[in-house]
Design an enzyme around this catalytic site. Structure first.
Site, short mmCIF file in Angstrom:
data_model
loop_
_atom_site.label_atom_id
_atom_site.label_comp_id
_atom_site.label_asym_id
_atom_site.label_seq_id
_atom_site.Cartn_x
_atom_site.Cartn_y
_atom_site.Cartn_z
N GLY A 108 0.84 -1.19 0.00
CA GLY A 108 0.00 0.00 0.00
C GLY A 108 0.87 1.23 0.00
CB VAL B 161 2.55 -7.25 4.48
CG1 VAL B 161 2.63 -8.46 5.40
CG2 VAL B 161 2.00 -6.05 5.25
CE LYS C 37 1.70 -1.87 8.30
NZ LYS C 37 0.52 -1.55 9.16
CG ASP D 235 -8.64 2.15 8.36
OD1 ASP D 235 -9.72 2.45 7.82
OD2 ASP D 235 -7.60 1.93 7.71
#
Length: 389
Positions: free
Chosen positions: A18, A23, A38, A132
């Protein structure tokens, strides 16, 4: 020069990526244990605010002890990067199951909601709000169990870090930048529950402003869900946070009573079986499906921290009232401020690695403040990304 790799681990393949990082699947060389690593994106490595937020996420994971939240193994910072080494969940994102199947069925949706709420409850007990929650942040394992991941924008309860979240799942008060509260996580989990039941998000819109108006003013679309489960949706997505369950743990109690009454005492077993069957339909998305290898080594120093206790441009829809226009202006200002964070400050990195590991015999501190910059994730909202203004 190749990408930095956490020393002591052999990478196999990338699991996802992203804007803020990626990851990868890796193996701990000493024990052979498979893990998920990550990495913080290189573009944010020299931005102290992002590094601080990344570090905070690791500390938070180390403080949580729940089978419904992905576990932390260690946190590593180096001159060339930063990484969180986590428990590997051999599963697929709930988003992939919904994309393939549409509705998961009521019992499977209830199992996802219960597992999510139990994971959120662990965070709420630690004084943390996820902020989130969405299908991308729920991993469904091959046995039908699920785990909550990605606490990247989590905040302490009562903190006011600004407007942040993924628009399709944001509670009304989140759009106004209200203090972080467990009730907002309950709202997002219920919105995801609705999507599992129906195959669609509760609200859609051409832009963030339209979505905001729906979440703030439009009636909860519970009529699209099975009748026995509509009270759960009305409760979890109530417009006022005071009309929702106080926290995730309280909502679990309501959920279990409704589920047993509607589908009998074996609803959870059947729901997990259904989720396992859906995950089995996507074998290539499982981390265990294999891939290539990349590796790297270097010398590092280790610092042990305490471990957990036992386990823009938008189009306004027609007829927008003045109050809503003011809300949209506030969102524009928040995102404009966020845009200023993207540049690099050119600070020099430290000379040595700092590794946070959760070894036995230590105890974990409470989580730090959340990442300092507000953010909206447009990719999942059904609306176009805002263009820079």
């Amino acid at each position: 020069m190749g990408a930095w790799v956490v020393p002591g681990y052999t990478e196999a393949r990338e699991l996802g990526a992203g804007a803020s990082g990626r990851v990868v699947l890796a193996t701990h060389e000493e024990t052979g244990l498979p893990v998920a690593v990550k990495y913080l994106s290189e573009r944010f490595r020299s931005d102290e605010s992002f590094v601080r937020g990344f570090r905070s996420e690791a500390r938070l994971l180390g403080a949580l002890d729940s089978p419904y939240v992905v576990g932390l193994y260690e946190y590593v910072e180096a001159p060339r990067g930063a990484a969180i080494v986590m428990e590997l969940v051999d599963g697929v994102a709930l988003r992939a199951l919904i994309a393939r199947e549409g509705s998961t069925g009521p019992e499977a949706a209830l199992v996802v909601l219960k597992g999510s709420l139990l994971g959120l409850a662990a965070a709420h007990r630690a004084g943390v709000v996820h902020r989130d929650y969405k299908p991308e942040n729920v991993l469904v394992a091959a046995d039908g169990s699920s785990k909550l991941v990605d606490f990247g924008i989590a905040a302490g309860r009562g903190a006011t870090p600004g407007v942040a979240g993924t628009p399709a799942y944001m509670a009304p008060e989140q759009w106004n930048g209200a203090p972080a509260s467990p009730a907002a996580d309950v709202y997002a989990a219920t919105a995801t529950f609705f999507e599992c039941l129906t195959g669609r998000k509760p609200f859609t819109g051409d832009n963030f402003a339209e979505l905001a108006l729906h979440h703030i003013d439009s009636p909860v679309p519970d009529g699209q869900a099975p009748e026995p489960l509509r009270p759960l949706i009305r409760r979890g997505m109530a417009k006022s946070p005071h009309e929702r369950p106080e926290n995730a743990a309280a909502f679990v109690t309501e959920l279990e009573a409704v589920a047993a009454a509607a589908y009998g005492p074996d609803w959870e077993e059947r729901g997990r079986g259904r989720l396992a069957a859906l995950a089995a339909l996507l074998p290539l998305l499982l981390p265990s499906s294999g891939g290539g290898v990349s590796e790297g080594t270097t010398v590092f120093a280790t610092t042990t921290l305490p471990t957990p206790p036992p386990r823009p441009r938008w189009r306004l829809p027609r007829g927008v009232p003045a109050g809503a226009a003011a809300l949209v202006l506030a969102l524009l200002l928040a995102l404009a401020a966020r845009a200023g964070v993207d540049g690099s400050n050119g600070d020099k990195a430290a000379e040595a690695f700092a590794t946070t590991s959760t070894g036995p015999g230590t105890s974990a501190p409470g989580p730090d403040a959340s990442p300092p910059s507000p953010s909206l994730s447009p990719s999942d909202s059904g609306s176009p990304e805002p263009s820079p203004s």
